[in-house]
Design a protein around this motif. Sequence first.
Motif, mmCIF file in Angstrom:
data_model
loop_
_atom_site.group_PDB
_atom_site.id
_atom_site.type_symbol
_atom_site.label_atom_id
_atom_site.label_comp_id
_atom_site.label_asym_id
_atom_site.label_seq_id
_atom_site.Cartn_x
_atom_site.Cartn_y
_atom_site.Cartn_z
ATOM 1 N N GLY A 1 0.774 -1.233 0.000
ATOM 2 C CA GLY A 1 0.000 0.000 0.000
ATOM 3 C C GLY A 1 0.803 1.278 0.000
ATOM 4 O O GLY A 1 0.297 2.320 0.416
ATOM 5 N N THR A 2 2.056 1.242 -0.485
ATOM 6 C CA THR A 2 2.877 2.460 -0.460
ATOM 7 C C THR A 2 3.107 3.064 -1.845
ATOM 8 O O THR A 2 3.856 4.028 -1.967
ATOM 9 N N GLY A 3 2.487 2.512 -2.862
ATOM 10 C CA GLY A 3 2.679 3.029 -4.219
ATOM 11 C C GLY A 3 1.677 4.120 -4.563
ATOM 12 O O GLY A 3 0.972 4.639 -3.701
ATOM 13 N N ASP B 1 -3.590 2.295 -2.616
ATOM 14 C CA ASP B 1 -2.378 2.400 -1.800
ATOM 15 C C ASP B 1 -2.522 3.550 -0.806
ATOM 16 O O ASP B 1 -2.295 4.717 -1.152
ATOM 17 N N VAL B 2 -2.909 3.218 0.429
ATOM 18 C CA VAL B 2 -3.211 4.252 1.426
ATOM 19 C C VAL B 2 -2.478 4.045 2.750
ATOM 20 O O VAL B 2 -2.787 4.692 3.739
ATOM 21 N N THR B 3 -1.481 3.165 2.771
ATOM 22 C CA THR B 3 -0.765 2.915 4.026
ATOM 23 C C THR B 3 -0.060 4.168 4.552
ATOM 24 O O THR B 3 -0.138 4.437 5.757
ATOM 25 N N PRO B 4 0.619 4.965 3.717
ATOM 26 C CA PRO B 4 1.250 6.179 4.257
ATOM 27 C C PRO B 4 0.232 7.162 4.858
ATOM 28 O O PRO B 4 0.495 7.778 5.894
ATOM 29 N N GLU B 5 -0.925 7.293 4.227
ATOM 30 C CA GLU B 5 -1.961 8.184 4.764
ATOM 31 C C GLU B 5 -2.438 7.679 6.125
ATOM 32 O O GLU B 5 -2.630 8.466 7.065
ATOM 33 N N ALA B 6 -2.628 6.364 6.236
ATOM 34 C CA ALA B 6 -3.039 5.782 7.520
ATOM 35 C C ALA B 6 -1.968 6.028 8.578
ATOM 36 O O ALA B 6 -2.276 6.395 9.717
ATOM 37 N N THR B 7 -0.709 5.860 8.194
ATOM 38 C CA THR B 7 0.397 6.075 9.133
ATOM 39 C C THR B 7 0.415 7.523 9.610
ATOM 40 O O THR B 7 0.531 7.785 10.821
ATOM 41 N N GLU B 8 0.282 8.457 8.691
ATOM 42 C CA GLU B 8 0.272 9.870 9.071
ATOM 43 C C GLU B 8 -0.887 10.204 9.998
ATOM 44 O O GLU B 8 -0.738 10.993 10.928
ATOM 45 N N ASN B 9 -2.041 9.570 9.776
ATOM 46 C CA ASN B 9 -3.213 9.853 10.610
ATOM 47 C C ASN B 9 -3.074 9.342 12.041
ATOM 48 O O ASN B 9 -3.652 9.922 12.952
ATOM 49 N N VAL B 10 -2.342 8.258 12.233
ATOM 50 C CA VAL B 10 -2.270 7.686 13.589
ATOM 51 C C VAL B 10 -1.016 8.115 14.361
ATOM 52 O O VAL B 10 -0.926 7.864 15.558
ATOM 53 N N CYS B 11 -0.059 8.753 13.693
ATOM 54 C CA CYS B 11 1.205 9.107 14.350
ATOM 55 C C CYS B 11 1.204 10.546 14.854
ATOM 56 O O CYS B 11 0.640 11.431 14.223
ATOM 57 N N SER C 1 7.635 5.056 -4.780
ATOM 58 C CA SER C 1 7.321 4.575 -3.435
ATOM 59 C C SER C 1 7.081 5.742 -2.486
ATOM 60 O O SER C 1 7.780 6.753 -2.518
ATOM 61 N N ARG C 2 6.101 5.575 -1.607
ATOM 62 C CA ARG C 2 5.759 6.619 -0.643
ATOM 63 C C ARG C 2 5.991 6.128 0.787
ATOM 64 O O ARG C 2 5.327 6.557 1.718
ATOM 65 N N GLN C 3 6.949 5.226 0.966
ATOM 66 C CA GLN C 3 7.249 4.694 2.290
ATOM 67 C C GLN C 3 7.554 5.825 3.258
ATOM 68 O O GLN C 3 8.166 6.823 2.889
ATOM 69 N N LEU D 1 7.170 2.732 17.169
ATOM 70 C CA LEU D 1 7.679 3.196 15.874
ATOM 71 C C LEU D 1 6.963 2.387 14.800
ATOM 72 O O LEU D 1 6.944 1.152 14.859
ATOM 73 N N ILE D 2 6.371 3.078 13.834
ATOM 74 C CA ILE D 2 5.705 2.434 12.703
ATOM 75 C C ILE D 2 6.541 2.707 11.460
ATOM 76 O O ILE D 2 6.874 3.859 11.179
ATOM 77 N N ILE D 3 6.881 1.646 10.735
ATOM 78 C CA ILE D 3 7.666 1.786 9.501
ATOM 79 C C ILE D 3 6.913 1.126 8.355
ATOM 80 O O ILE D 3 6.527 -0.038 8.446
ATOM 81 N N ASN D 4 6.715 1.878 7.265
ATOM 82 C CA ASN D 4 6.088 1.338 6.053
ATOM 83 C C ASN D 4 7.161 0.832 5.106
ATOM 84 O O ASN D 4 8.078 1.571 4.765
ATOM 85 N N LEU D 5 7.020 -0.408 4.686
ATOM 86 C CA LEU D 5 7.967 -1.032 3.756
ATOM 87 C C LEU D 5 7.303 -1.322 2.423
ATOM 88 O O LEU D 5 6.078 -1.388 2.332
ATOM 89 N N PRO D 6 8.120 -1.567 1.384
ATOM 90 C CA PRO D 6 7.547 -1.988 0.100
ATOM 91 C C PRO D 6 6.959 -3.396 0.207
ATOM 92 O O PRO D 6 7.041 -4.036 1.264
ATOM 93 N N GLY D 7 6.421 -3.885 -0.901
ATOM 94 C CA GLY D 7 5.715 -5.163 -0.884
ATOM 95 C C GLY D 7 6.505 -6.386 -1.304
ATOM 96 O O GLY D 7 6.085 -7.500 -1.052
ATOM 97 N N LYS D 8 7.636 -6.217 -1.934
ATOM 98 C CA LYS D 8 8.417 -7.372 -2.415
ATOM 99 C C LYS D 8 9.424 -7.814 -1.362
ATOM 100 O O LYS D 8 10.156 -6.985 -0.812
ATOM 101 N N PRO D 9 9.499 -9.135 -1.067
ATOM 102 C CA PRO D 9 10.429 -9.619 -0.034
ATOM 103 C C PRO D 9 11.876 -9.165 -0.214
ATOM 104 O O PRO D 9 12.527 -8.781 0.764
ATOM 105 N N LYS D 10 12.384 -9.159 -1.436
ATOM 106 C CA LYS D 10 13.768 -8.714 -1.665
ATOM 107 C C LYS D 10 13.920 -7.243 -1.280
ATOM 108 O O LYS D 10 14.883 -6.847 -0.619
ATOM 109 N N SER D 11 12.950 -6.417 -1.661
ATOM 110 C CA SER D 11 12.979 -4.988 -1.335
ATOM 111 C C SER D 11 12.802 -4.755 0.159
ATOM 112 O O SER D 11 13.396 -3.830 0.725
#
Length: 174
Positions: free
Chosen positions: A73-75, A80-90, A115-117, A126-136
């Motif tokens: 959800g960081t694209g 893709d709304v994970t960064p928005e959710a993170t900003e709202n709760v932090c 990416s909008r991580q 501490l909340i950290i948003n990561l990309p979706g691919k295991p290698k990344s």
Amino acid sequence: MIKIGVITASDRASAGIYEDISGVAIQETMSDYLKSEHEIVYRCIPDNQDTIEETMMELCDREGCCLVVTTGGTGPAKRDVTPEATENVCEKMMPGFGELMRQVSLKYVPTAILSRQTAGIRGKSLIINLPGKPKSIRECLDAVFPAVPYCIDLIEGPYLECNEEVIKAFRPKQ
């Protein structure tokens, strides 16, 4: 007991359409990194901003996770709304995490600029948003994790001890 939250935001993984390999990758990485005994609190949820926010608050406030790591959800796509959710709760945003993760990812793929991580602080979590691919995920965590234990120290969380054969935490000399 130290608790680490892992959230996968994915409509398809949460519906069982495919296996959540990204959430598993985060859990395996935490096991590799941490020498401290810890418990993983895992959630696989749909890409819905309210659900993501509620899950973050649950893991931080009720479960007492000192670290919550998300994947998905960081694209730039509409869902893709994970960064928005993170900003709202932090209470405090930690933009350096996203800046470094994008910088590292750009060494591998030019689309890292999409990416909008990000990362932020909610209470003693501490909340950290990561990309979706295991290698990344591993590339990004390798870059930012040395700062994570000290950040958690500063927000009065538990002392995280790392497996120094895998990753070294940076803490300023006292």
